[in-house]
Design a protein around this motif. Structure first.
Motif, PDB file in Angstrom:
ATOM      1  N   SER A  81      -7.001  -0.469  -3.556  1.00  0.00           N
ATOM      2  CA  SER A  81      -5.851  -0.092  -4.385  1.00  0.00           C
ATOM      3  C   SER A  81      -6.178  -0.309  -5.865  1.00  0.00           C
ATOM      4  O   SER A  81      -7.068  -1.106  -6.209  1.00  0.00           O
ATOM      5  CB  SER A  81      -4.633  -0.933  -3.993  1.00  0.00           C
ATOM      6  OG  SER A  81      -4.865  -2.300  -4.297  1.00  0.00           O
ATOM      7  N   GLU A 103      -6.929   8.633   2.597  1.00  0.00           N
ATOM      8  CA  GLU A 103      -6.924   7.171   2.600  1.00  0.00           C
ATOM      9  C   GLU A 103      -7.801   6.610   1.485  1.00  0.00           C
ATOM     10  O   GLU A 103      -8.908   7.078   1.244  1.00  0.00           O
ATOM     11  CB  GLU A 103      -7.446   6.658   3.946  1.00  0.00           C
ATOM     12  CG  GLU A 103      -6.540   6.996   5.106  1.00  0.00           C
ATOM     13  CD  GLU A 103      -7.171   6.557   6.405  1.00  0.00           C
ATOM     14  OE1 GLU A 103      -6.803   5.486   6.883  1.00  0.00           O
ATOM     15  OE2 GLU A 103      -8.036   7.278   6.916  1.00  0.00           O
ATOM     16  N   LEU A 153       0.812  -1.215   0.000  1.00  0.00           N
ATOM     17  CA  LEU A 153       0.000   0.000   0.000  1.00  0.00           C
ATOM     18  C   LEU A 153       0.847   1.269   0.000  1.00  0.00           C
ATOM     19  O   LEU A 153       0.347   2.349  -0.341  1.00  0.00           O
ATOM     20  CB  LEU A 153      -0.948  -0.005   1.214  1.00  0.00           C
ATOM     21  CG  LEU A 153      -2.112  -0.996   1.139  1.00  0.00           C
ATOM     22  CD1 LEU A 153      -2.895  -0.988   2.447  1.00  0.00           C
ATOM     23  CD2 LEU A 153      -3.039  -0.676  -0.027  1.00  0.00           C
ATOM     24  N   ASN A 200      -6.872  -4.721   4.429  1.00  0.00           N
ATOM     25  CA  ASN A 200      -5.760  -4.294   5.288  1.00  0.00           C
ATOM     26  C   ASN A 200      -5.305  -5.494   6.100  1.00  0.00           C
ATOM     27  O   ASN A 200      -5.935  -5.868   7.078  1.00  0.00           O
ATOM     28  CB  ASN A 200      -6.180  -3.152   6.209  1.00  0.00           C
ATOM     29  CG  ASN A 200      -5.012  -2.559   6.968  1.00  0.00           C
ATOM     30  OD1 ASN A 200      -3.924  -3.149   7.013  1.00  0.00           O
ATOM     31  ND2 ASN A 200      -5.202  -1.402   7.571  1.00  0.00           N
ATOM     32  N   GLN A 213      -3.575  -6.632   0.742  1.00  0.00           N
ATOM     33  CA  GLN A 213      -3.098  -5.251   0.812  1.00  0.00           C
ATOM     34  C   GLN A 213      -2.440  -5.016   2.173  1.00  0.00           C
ATOM     35  O   GLN A 213      -3.031  -5.338   3.203  1.00  0.00           O
ATOM     36  CB  GLN A 213      -4.259  -4.274   0.617  1.00  0.00           C
ATOM     37  CG  GLN A 213      -4.908  -4.375  -0.737  1.00  0.00           C
ATOM     38  CD  GLN A 213      -5.935  -3.276  -0.973  1.00  0.00           C
ATOM     39  OE1 GLN A 213      -6.310  -3.026  -2.103  1.00  0.00           O
ATOM     40  NE2 GLN A 213      -6.419  -2.641   0.075  1.00  0.00           N
ATOM     41  N   THR A 214      -1.240  -4.446   2.184  1.00  0.00           N
ATOM     42  CA  THR A 214      -0.512  -4.302   3.444  1.00  0.00           C
ATOM     43  C   THR A 214       0.509  -3.171   3.366  1.00  0.00           C
ATOM     44  O   THR A 214       1.014  -2.843   2.279  1.00  0.00           O
ATOM     45  CB  THR A 214       0.218  -5.616   3.790  1.00  0.00           C
ATOM     46  OG1 THR A 214       1.013  -5.424   4.949  1.00  0.00           O
ATOM     47  CG2 THR A 214       1.107  -6.091   2.652  1.00  0.00           C
ATOM     48  N   TYR A 215       0.803  -2.578   4.510  1.00  0.00           N
ATOM     49  CA  TYR A 215       1.916  -1.639   4.641  1.00  0.00           C
ATOM     50  C   TYR A 215       3.170  -2.353   5.144  1.00  0.00           C
ATOM     51  O   TYR A 215       4.219  -1.729   5.295  1.00  0.00           O
ATOM     52  CB  TYR A 215       1.546  -0.520   5.623  1.00  0.00           C
ATOM     53  CG  TYR A 215       0.549   0.472   5.068  1.00  0.00           C
ATOM     54  CD1 TYR A 215       0.950   1.476   4.184  1.00  0.00           C
ATOM     55  CD2 TYR A 215      -0.792   0.406   5.422  1.00  0.00           C
ATOM     56  CE1 TYR A 215       0.038   2.389   3.671  1.00  0.00           C
ATOM     57  CE2 TYR A 215      -1.709   1.306   4.918  1.00  0.00           C
ATOM     58  CZ  TYR A 215      -1.287   2.303   4.041  1.00  0.00           C
ATOM     59  OH  TYR A 215      -2.198   3.196   3.530  1.00  0.00           O
ATOM     60  N   LEU A 260     -12.199  -6.861   5.724  1.00  0.00           N
ATOM     61  CA  LEU A 260     -11.556  -5.794   6.478  1.00  0.00           C
ATOM     62  C   LEU A 260     -11.924  -6.025   7.934  1.00  0.00           C
ATOM     63  O   LEU A 260     -13.092  -5.873   8.305  1.00  0.00           O
ATOM     64  CB  LEU A 260     -12.028  -4.415   6.006  1.00  0.00           C
ATOM     65  CG  LEU A 260     -11.484  -3.210   6.780  1.00  0.00           C
ATOM     66  CD1 LEU A 260      -9.961  -3.170   6.709  1.00  0.00           C
ATOM     67  CD2 LEU A 260     -12.067  -1.920   6.239  1.00  0.00           C
ATOM     68  N   THR A 310      -9.171   2.818   0.358  1.00  0.00           N
ATOM     69  CA  THR A 310      -9.239   1.437   0.831  1.00  0.00           C
ATOM     70  C   THR A 310      -8.921   0.452  -0.279  1.00  0.00           C
ATOM     71  O   THR A 310      -8.271  -0.568  -0.049  1.00  0.00           O
ATOM     72  CB  THR A 310     -10.642   1.152   1.391  1.00  0.00           C
ATOM     73  OG1 THR A 310     -10.990   2.183   2.307  1.00  0.00           O
ATOM     74  CG2 THR A 310     -10.697  -0.178   2.102  1.00  0.00           C
ATOM     75  N   ASP A 369      -2.904  -5.667   7.998  1.00  0.00           N
ATOM     76  CA  ASP A 369      -2.106  -5.255   9.166  1.00  0.00           C
ATOM     77  C   ASP A 369      -2.932  -4.992  10.423  1.00  0.00           C
ATOM     78  O   ASP A 369      -2.352  -4.607  11.444  1.00  0.00           O
ATOM     79  CB  ASP A 369      -1.337  -3.958   8.832  1.00  0.00           C
ATOM     80  CG  ASP A 369      -0.566  -4.061   7.540  1.00  0.00           C
ATOM     81  OD1 ASP A 369      -0.078  -5.162   7.237  1.00  0.00           O
ATOM     82  OD2 ASP A 369      -0.469  -3.052   6.819  1.00  0.00           O
ATOM     83  N   THR A 370      -4.256  -5.152  10.365  1.00  0.00           N
ATOM     84  CA  THR A 370      -5.092  -4.678  11.475  1.00  0.00           C
ATOM     85  C   THR A 370      -4.729  -5.318  12.809  1.00  0.00           C
ATOM     86  O   THR A 370      -4.878  -4.690  13.848  1.00  0.00           O
ATOM     87  CB  THR A 370      -6.584  -4.940  11.187  1.00  0.00           C
ATOM     88  OG1 THR A 370      -6.752  -6.308  10.816  1.00  0.00           O
ATOM     89  CG2 THR A 370      -7.102  -4.035  10.094  1.00  0.00           C
TER      90      THR A 370
END
Length: 792
Positions: free
Chosen positions: A469, A465, A456, A623, A662-664, A490, A467, A625-626
């Motif tokens: 991509s 932001e 992301l 996401n 999807q991830t940071y 999510l 959501t 990474d939550t």
């Protein structure tokens, strides 16, 4: 005749049987496992208790009182359940009465308001008899025998409901409604007469019988009374099952031929049925490998051999597909137990089990206590799920209870998962568990989906932001063009995670908890997800009154709005706690999606498991990474498990599947191994980290949680408990804390915790019981203590 009774007073001083005398009038009724009313304490107030032994010797030197009444015609607890309580008391640091009540049907523990509602639903005169003034009458004005009588009435095997027996012929004649003013040219029909005529037409259109309570809701009790008086309808009682609807419309199925891997797993599991010493079987099967079919065919053989089965699944109300699969195979032999049922439905299922009408029990965590006899197999599906651990007293783990019950019945115990817990996988590697792997999909045409990790950081925009991509959006468009479906996850509900003022930095927080409020646009409120506090959306900062406030973070509600904007032609269904509060809403949402009435199913982790839709070819995790940076040593394990489970929803039929994560944090090992669907690689890496940090499965853990409204007092008591632990435990025990809990305040209570990590501590059980006992005394100054063995 003297008996032993565990009384309903959960304290250390009462955590043992008390001796009572049985008067002649009750001697034929009293049995082990029935509830009784007994006088207790100063003033001899009547309280409830459970009989745990008959024909005991009287205790000398103590006054022995008579029981006041026997509340049950048949035992509500079995001899095995009473044995379980004694065993669990060594593992679960709760009092015996708390364990006993966990095993009873909830209807037998219902409070006044619930009994009123249940009695009202009977549609009978009993509601008026017991509750002449409606719900206003207080339970304190009701004596224990009267309360028990209501419980018996409400908890009958099948509720007696008034039915309408319609006389169609008499309804068509005018003799019964001559008193109803007819519509004449010069008259206007009265409102009452009009309703009576509407009721007549309603009855003529219906079949020959129906529930009086439904008729009264549609019209009124006055109209039904009038129809009875004129002889148009007859009212009588008829027994119905509150759980009959579970079996409606489910067609029976025949078992398919197993592939070689499934057949080998079946043989291995059946070989453990009847073993004197139970050795659990860990069944590690990739998503789509056909674990459920193995369960079904093993149970089929167990039933043929005259034995019974328990199957546990996590959050069963979210997985109706699996429930229907068992009903389709075993019909009315199935009993279903989970939190989504009403108290009456649970009681009917419990009654079926106790009377031998059900041979396969399928349910969530508490179903492990089902009073099933002659068990041949216990199966725990998705055994890694943390929901198998009770998060309030008594804090048992269903896996530990299952092992005790399997040992008692010499039954096979199967733990199934695509991503087993590290504790179970480690036990399998050491031979404590038998181990079998399914690494092929049951459908030979169904390929394991390909997984793409989207960084992301490469798609950040100045607009704020986003959501979805661009790569995921393009994949969604292509999926819709092909007429296929997508699942998006999510794991955060609501619209935005928190509100912050961009002038002073103030975050809008809950007044009762140290947690930020979440924006819910559908209800136009700021909600606390811990204590359910709600307030309106502020227009200005509560600290500096600035209007420059902004909402950060994304929840499912916001993601839905974004999808509707980006893909206006897409039909989106949302599935989270907010959209599934009503009973049956899970099934309705999944049924709509399964019938292709929607293109995209968007939801939290509840959509990650148990779903099998052949037209789903795309899965997107918005996401990943939550949960990955939560202060929890299991956060990486949970992230890996969740991503692997949700990825398995794609490409389960003949169409190829694609997964986007999807991830940071694309380089995090949990995300890397999940993208490769490599459980064994993740297991090795996570075990290396756990060993360095001295956490399970290399160490056992116990957490002590202290709560009170005064933070200084709760800290003081926690340090006193720490001193006691240091005094009795060996130097090898690792004691962490006391420290404020991760969320240090909820419900206006401050929380402190101590973590004990150990390998062998022979005195641990004794010292924890000692602390539990003194927690009930003035010494603890009303600080609430919970002891959690192997906290999740």
């Amino acid at each position: 005749m003297w008996i032993h009774v565990i009384v309903d007073v959960p304290t250390g001083q009462t955590d043992h049987p008390f001796t009572y005398r049985v008067p002649a009038q009750w001697q034929a009724s009293v049995k082990v496992g029935v509830r009784v009313h007994v006088p207790f304490g100063i003033g001899n107030r009547l309280i409830q208790g459970v009989v745990v032994a008959l024909d005991v010797e009287p205790t000398e030197g103590f006054e022995i009182k008579d029981i006041a009444a026997v509340l049950d015609e048949e035992p509500v607890l079995t001899v095995e359940q009473l044995w379980l309580v004694e065993q669990l008391r060594h593992q679960v640091f709760s009092f015996k009465i708390q364990l006993l009540k966990t095993m009873m049907p909830s209807l037998l523990q219902s409070q006044y308001d619930k009994l009123y509602q249940a009695t009202e639903k009977l549609g009978s005169d009993d509601c008026q008899r017991f509750f002449p003034n409606g719900p206003e009458r207080q339970a304190s004005k009701m004596n224990p025998e009267e309360l028990a009588e209501i419980q018996k009435l409400v908890a009958k095997k099948q509720v007696e409901v008034k039915y309408l027996a319609l006389d169609q012929a008499s309804l068509k004649y005018e003799n019964w409604y001559r008193s109803v003013p007819r519509v004449l040219e010069s008259l206007v029909i009265s409102k009452q007469a009009k309703r009576r005529l509407e009721a007549r037409d309603y009855l003529l259109q219906k079949s020959d019988e129906g529930r009086l309570v439904d008729f009264n809701k549609e019209f009124s009790s006055a109209i039904s009374k009038y129809f009875r008086e004129v002889g148009a309808i007859e009212v009588y009682s008829k027994s119905i099952s509150r759980s009959a609807s579970f079996f409606e419309g489910v067609e029976s199925t025949q078992p398919p031929v197993l592939n070689p891997q499934q057949a080998a797993a079946k043989r291995l599991i059946l070989g453990h049925v009847g073993e004197k010493k139970t050795q659990p079987v860990l069944l590690e099967g990739i998503t789509g490998s056909g674990k459920t079919e193995v369960y079904l065919q093993v149970i089929e053989q167990v039933l043929k051999d005259g034995k019974n089965a328990i199957v546990l699944v996590p959050e069963i109300s979210l997985t109706p597909q699996m429930t229907k699969g068992f009903i389709a195979r075993f019909g009315h032999q199935v009993a279903i137990l989970h939190s989504g049922l009403s108290a009456g439905e649970k009681y009917d299922e419990w009654w079926k089990i106790t009377h031998g009408q059900a041979r396969v029990v399928i349910g969530a965590r508490s179903a492990i206590f089902a009073p099933l006899q002659n068990i041949g197999i216990i199966i725990i599906d998705e055994e890694h799920e943390s929901s198998y651990k009770q998060d309030n007293n008594p804090r048992y783990h269903a896996r530990e209870v299952a092992q005790l019950r399997a040992q008692y019945h010499q039954a096979a115990l199967v733990l199934g998962s695509a991503t087993p817990s590290l504790e179970s996988r480690a036990r399998a590697s050491k031979g404590v568990y038998d181990f079998v792997v399914l690494n092929q999909r049951a459908n030979p045409l169904a390929l394991i989906p390909s997984v793409e990790v989207i960084d992301l950081r490469d798609h950040r925009t100045t607009k704020g932001e986003q959501t979805i991509s661009p790569p995921l959006l393009e994949a969604l468009q292509e999926t819709l063009e092909r007429g296929e479906q997508a699942v998006l996850m999510l794991n955060r509900r609501g619209y935005s995670s928190f509100m912050m003022c961009r002038v002073c930095g103030e975050v809008d927080t809950c007044p009762n908890c140290d947690i930020s409020l979440t924006l819910h646009l559908s209800t136009r409120t700021m909600n606390c997800h811990y204590c359910d506090f709600r307030k309106g959306i502020p227009q200005t900062c509560p600290n500096c009154q600035s209007q420059d406030i902004h909402y950060y973070g994304t929840g499912t509600e916001k993601a839905q709005k974004e999808l509707e904007l980006l893909l206006p032609e897409a039909r989106v269904l949302r599935m989270d706690v907010d959209t599934t509060r009503k009973k049956g809403s899970h099934e309705k949402i999944l049924a709509k999606f399964g019938q292709a009435e929607a293109d995209i199913l968007l939801g939290t982790q509840m959509i990650a498991k148990g779903l099998d839709f052949p037209n789903v070819t795309l899965v997107g995790v918005l996401n990943a990474d939550t949960g990955i940076h939560l202060p929890d040593f299991r956060s990486s394990e949970r992230t890996f498990q969740l991503l692997t489970q949700v990825a398995g929803r794609a490409g389960r039929a003949t169409k190829p599947g694609k997964v986007y994560l999807q991830t940071y944090n694309p380089d995090h090992y949990a995300i890397q191994y999940a993208s490769k669907q490599d459980y064994e690689g993740f297991y090795r890496e996570e075990m290396r980290i756990r060993k360095m940090a001295a956490y399970p499965p290399y160490f056992y853990t116990v957490a002590l949680h202290f709560s009170h409204k005064d933070p200084k007092l709760v800290e003081k008591i926690a340090y006193q408990a720490l001193g006691t632990l240091r005094q009795f435990l060996s130097p090898n025990a690792i004691l962490l804390g006391p420290t404020p809990s991760t969320i240090s305040r909820t419900h206006n209570l401050y929380h402190y915790q101590i973590m004990i990590k150990y390998r062998q501590e022979p005195r641990l059980e004794a010292v924890l019981n000692h602390i539990l006992e003194i927690s009930q005394t003035k010494e603890f100054q009303a600080v609430r203590l919970t002891i959690d063995h192997e906290p999740q």
